[in-house]
Design a protein around this motif. Sequence first.
Motif, PDB file in Angstrom:
ATOM      1  N   LEU A 254       0.828  -1.203   0.000  1.00 62.51           N
ATOM      2  CA  LEU A 254       0.000   0.000   0.000  1.00 62.51           C
ATOM      3  C   LEU A 254       0.865   1.257   0.000  1.00 62.51           C
ATOM      4  CD1 LEU A 254      -2.950   0.904   0.074  1.00 62.51           C
ATOM      5  CD2 LEU A 254      -2.771   0.972   2.551  1.00 62.51           C
ATOM      6  N   ILE A 255       1.950   1.251   0.746  1.00 62.01           N
ATOM      7  CA  ILE A 255       2.881   2.380   0.740  1.00 62.01           C
ATOM      8  C   ILE A 255       3.505   2.536  -0.642  1.00 62.01           C
ATOM      9  CG2 ILE A 255       5.083   3.226   1.658  1.00 62.01           C
ATOM     10  CD1 ILE A 255       4.309   1.968   4.334  1.00 62.01           C
TER      11      ILE A 255
ATOM     12  N   LEU B  79       3.667   5.221  -6.146  1.00 63.44           N
ATOM     13  CA  LEU B  79       3.491   5.172  -7.597  1.00 63.44           C
ATOM     14  C   LEU B  79       2.365   6.087  -8.053  1.00 63.44           C
ATOM     15  CD1 LEU B  79       3.959   1.374  -8.264  1.00 63.44           C
ATOM     16  CD2 LEU B  79       5.465   3.220  -9.012  1.00 63.44           C
ATOM     17  N   ARG B  80       1.309   6.159  -7.281  1.00 62.18           N
ATOM     18  CA  ARG B  80       0.179   7.016  -7.655  1.00 62.18           C
ATOM     19  C   ARG B  80       0.489   8.497  -7.478  1.00 62.18           C
ATOM     20  NH1 ARG B  80      -4.454   5.052  -9.968  1.00 62.18           N
ATOM     21  NH2 ARG B  80      -5.438   6.812  -8.973  1.00 62.18           N
ATOM     22  N   SER B  81       1.522   8.830  -6.704  1.00 59.72           N
ATOM     23  CA  SER B  81       1.856  10.233  -6.474  1.00 59.72           C
ATOM     24  C   SER B  81       2.675  10.845  -7.610  1.00 59.72           C
ATOM     25  CB  SER B  81       2.620  10.383  -5.157  1.00 59.72           C
ATOM     26  OG  SER B  81       3.924   9.841  -5.287  1.00 59.72           O
ATOM     27  N   ILE B  82       3.136  10.040  -8.554  1.00 61.76           N
ATOM     28  CA  ILE B  82       3.920  10.557  -9.676  1.00 61.76           C
ATOM     29  C   ILE B  82       2.956  11.156 -10.703  1.00 61.76           C
ATOM     30  CG2 ILE B  82       5.562   9.994 -11.489  1.00 61.76           C
ATOM     31  CD1 ILE B  82       6.442   7.607  -9.778  1.00 61.76           C
ATOM     32  N   PRO B  83       3.149  12.426 -11.042  1.00 62.90           N
ATOM     33  CA  PRO B  83       2.240  13.060 -12.010  1.00 62.90           C
ATOM     34  C   PRO B  83       2.440  12.503 -13.427  1.00 62.90           C
ATOM     35  CG  PRO B  83       3.662  14.685 -10.940  1.00 62.90           C
ATOM     36  CD  PRO B  83       4.084  13.361 -10.463  1.00 62.90           C
ATOM     37  N   ASP B  84       1.374  12.500 -14.203  1.00 61.59           N
ATOM     38  CA  ASP B  84       1.415  11.971 -15.566  1.00 61.59           C
ATOM     39  C   ASP B  84       2.281  12.809 -16.493  1.00 61.59           C
ATOM     40  OD1 ASP B  84      -0.224   9.836 -14.944  1.00 61.59           O
ATOM     41  OD2 ASP B  84      -2.063  10.907 -15.483  1.00 61.59           O
ATOM     42  N   TYR B  85       2.356  14.118 -16.246  1.00 63.42           N
ATOM     43  CA  TYR B  85       3.090  14.970 -17.170  1.00 63.42           C
ATOM     44  C   TYR B  85       4.586  14.657 -17.175  1.00 63.42           C
ATOM     45  CZ  TYR B  85       4.355  17.926 -13.166  1.00 63.42           C
ATOM     46  OH  TYR B  85       4.835  18.394 -11.973  1.00 63.42           O
ATOM     47  N   ILE B  86       5.090  14.075 -16.112  1.00 63.01           N
ATOM     48  CA  ILE B  86       6.507  13.707 -16.100  1.00 63.01           C
ATOM     49  C   ILE B  86       6.751  12.546 -17.055  1.00 63.01           C
ATOM     50  CG2 ILE B  86       8.385  12.825 -14.662  1.00 63.01           C
ATOM     51  CD1 ILE B  86       7.213  14.408 -12.365  1.00 63.01           C
ATOM     52  N   TYR B  87       5.846  11.572 -17.062  1.00 67.07           N
ATOM     53  CA  TYR B  87       5.968  10.463 -18.011  1.00 67.07           C
ATOM     54  C   TYR B  87       5.763  10.943 -19.448  1.00 67.07           C
ATOM     55  CZ  TYR B  87       6.041   7.092 -14.213  1.00 67.07           C
ATOM     56  OH  TYR B  87       6.387   6.369 -13.099  1.00 67.07           O
TER      57      TYR B  87
ATOM     58  N   ARG C 200      14.248   4.132 -14.481  1.00 64.64           N
ATOM     59  CA  ARG C 200      15.454   4.498 -13.741  1.00 64.64           C
ATOM     60  C   ARG C 200      15.535   5.987 -13.445  1.00 64.64           C
ATOM     61  NH1 ARG C 200      20.993   3.356 -16.531  1.00 64.64           N
ATOM     62  NH2 ARG C 200      20.526   5.419 -17.266  1.00 64.64           N
ATOM     63  N   SER C 201      15.046   6.818 -14.354  1.00 61.78           N
ATOM     64  CA  SER C 201      15.206   8.266 -14.187  1.00 61.78           C
ATOM     65  C   SER C 201      13.978   8.975 -13.629  1.00 61.78           C
ATOM     66  CB  SER C 201      15.548   8.902 -15.537  1.00 61.78           C
ATOM     67  OG  SER C 201      16.761   8.384 -16.014  1.00 61.78           O
ATOM     68  N   VAL C 202      12.804   8.366 -13.751  1.00 62.35           N
ATOM     69  CA  VAL C 202      11.584   9.031 -13.281  1.00 62.35           C
ATOM     70  C   VAL C 202      10.966   8.268 -12.108  1.00 62.35           C
ATOM     71  CG1 VAL C 202       9.268   9.771 -13.914  1.00 62.35           C
ATOM     72  CG2 VAL C 202      11.134  10.037 -15.545  1.00 62.35           C
ATOM     73  N   THR C 203      10.617   7.015 -12.361  1.00 60.87           N
ATOM     74  CA  THR C 203       9.846   6.271 -11.368  1.00 60.87           C
ATOM     75  C   THR C 203      10.647   6.024 -10.095  1.00 60.87           C
ATOM     76  OG1 THR C 203       8.654   5.200 -13.155  1.00 60.87           O
ATOM     77  CG2 THR C 203       8.489   4.199 -10.984  1.00 60.87           C
ATOM     78  N   LEU C 204      11.818   5.455 -10.234  1.00 55.01           N
ATOM     79  CA  LEU C 204      12.596   5.090  -9.042  1.00 55.01           C
ATOM     80  C   LEU C 204      12.960   6.286  -8.161  1.00 55.01           C
ATOM     81  CD1 LEU C 204      13.586   2.530  -7.733  1.00 55.01           C
ATOM     82  CD2 LEU C 204      15.741   2.801  -8.945  1.00 55.01           C
ATOM     83  N   PRO C 205      13.470   7.400  -8.719  1.00 57.76           N
ATOM     84  CA  PRO C 205      13.762   8.543  -7.830  1.00 57.76           C
ATOM     85  C   PRO C 205      12.528   9.129  -7.141  1.00 57.76           C
ATOM     86  CG  PRO C 205      14.888   8.825  -9.908  1.00 57.76           C
ATOM     87  CD  PRO C 205      13.965   7.654 -10.065  1.00 57.76           C
TER      88      PRO C 205
ATOM     89  N   VAL D 163       9.776   7.471  -6.308  1.00 58.40           N
ATOM     90  CA  VAL D 163       9.189   6.513  -5.376  1.00 58.40           C
ATOM     91  C   VAL D 163      10.149   6.192  -4.231  1.00 58.40           C
ATOM     92  CG1 VAL D 163       8.300   4.144  -5.219  1.00 58.40           C
ATOM     93  CG2 VAL D 163       7.679   5.563  -7.134  1.00 58.40           C
ATOM     94  N   MET D 164      11.406   6.563  -4.366  1.00 52.59           N
ATOM     95  CA  MET D 164      12.410   6.212  -3.362  1.00 52.59           C
ATOM     96  C   MET D 164      12.053   6.657  -1.937  1.00 52.59           C
ATOM     97  SD  MET D 164      15.073   4.475  -2.982  1.00 52.59           S
ATOM     98  CE  MET D 164      15.664   4.238  -4.623  1.00 52.59           C
ATOM     99  N   PRO D 165      11.497   7.848  -1.696  1.00 51.95           N
ATOM    100  CA  PRO D 165      11.113   8.181  -0.305  1.00 51.95           C
ATOM    101  C   PRO D 165      10.081   7.225   0.278  1.00 51.95           C
ATOM    102  CG  PRO D 165      11.124  10.158  -1.646  1.00 51.95           C
ATOM    103  CD  PRO D 165      11.331   9.012  -2.581  1.00 51.95           C
TER     104      PRO D 165
END
Length: 108
Positions: free
Chosen positions: A51-52, A57-65, A80-85, A87-89
């Motif tokens: 759930l965390i 993953l849901r907090s990443i805005p679509d415009y970045i993708y 590697r450059s968008v999702t992982l950084p 979601v890392m916190p």
Amino acid sequence: MFQPQIGLFNYVVSFFSGIDPASFQMIGDVKLAPWSIVLVDVWMWTPYVMLICLAGLRSIPDYIYEAAEVDRASAWRRFRSVTLPMVMPFLMLAVLFRASRISRCLTW
């Protein structure tokens, strides 16, 4: 779940191995009891950690993708450059919660 005669775990072990379900007890055996604790702990905490991670993953805005697609980034590069950084916190929070839970269990 761990009841020897009708428990789910003993039934699954006997189904795959052919061993009589009443011939062993997960909680009654000194060698198998720690594994039953690990199994229950994983069963209990995995949905919370997922759930965390889902919230991260849901907090990443679509415009970045969308910007990464415009830049023709591959799927691996987007991960590697968008999702992982981003979601890392959340991942570190999940690891912190699990590590504190494990350390409390080990000190008993």
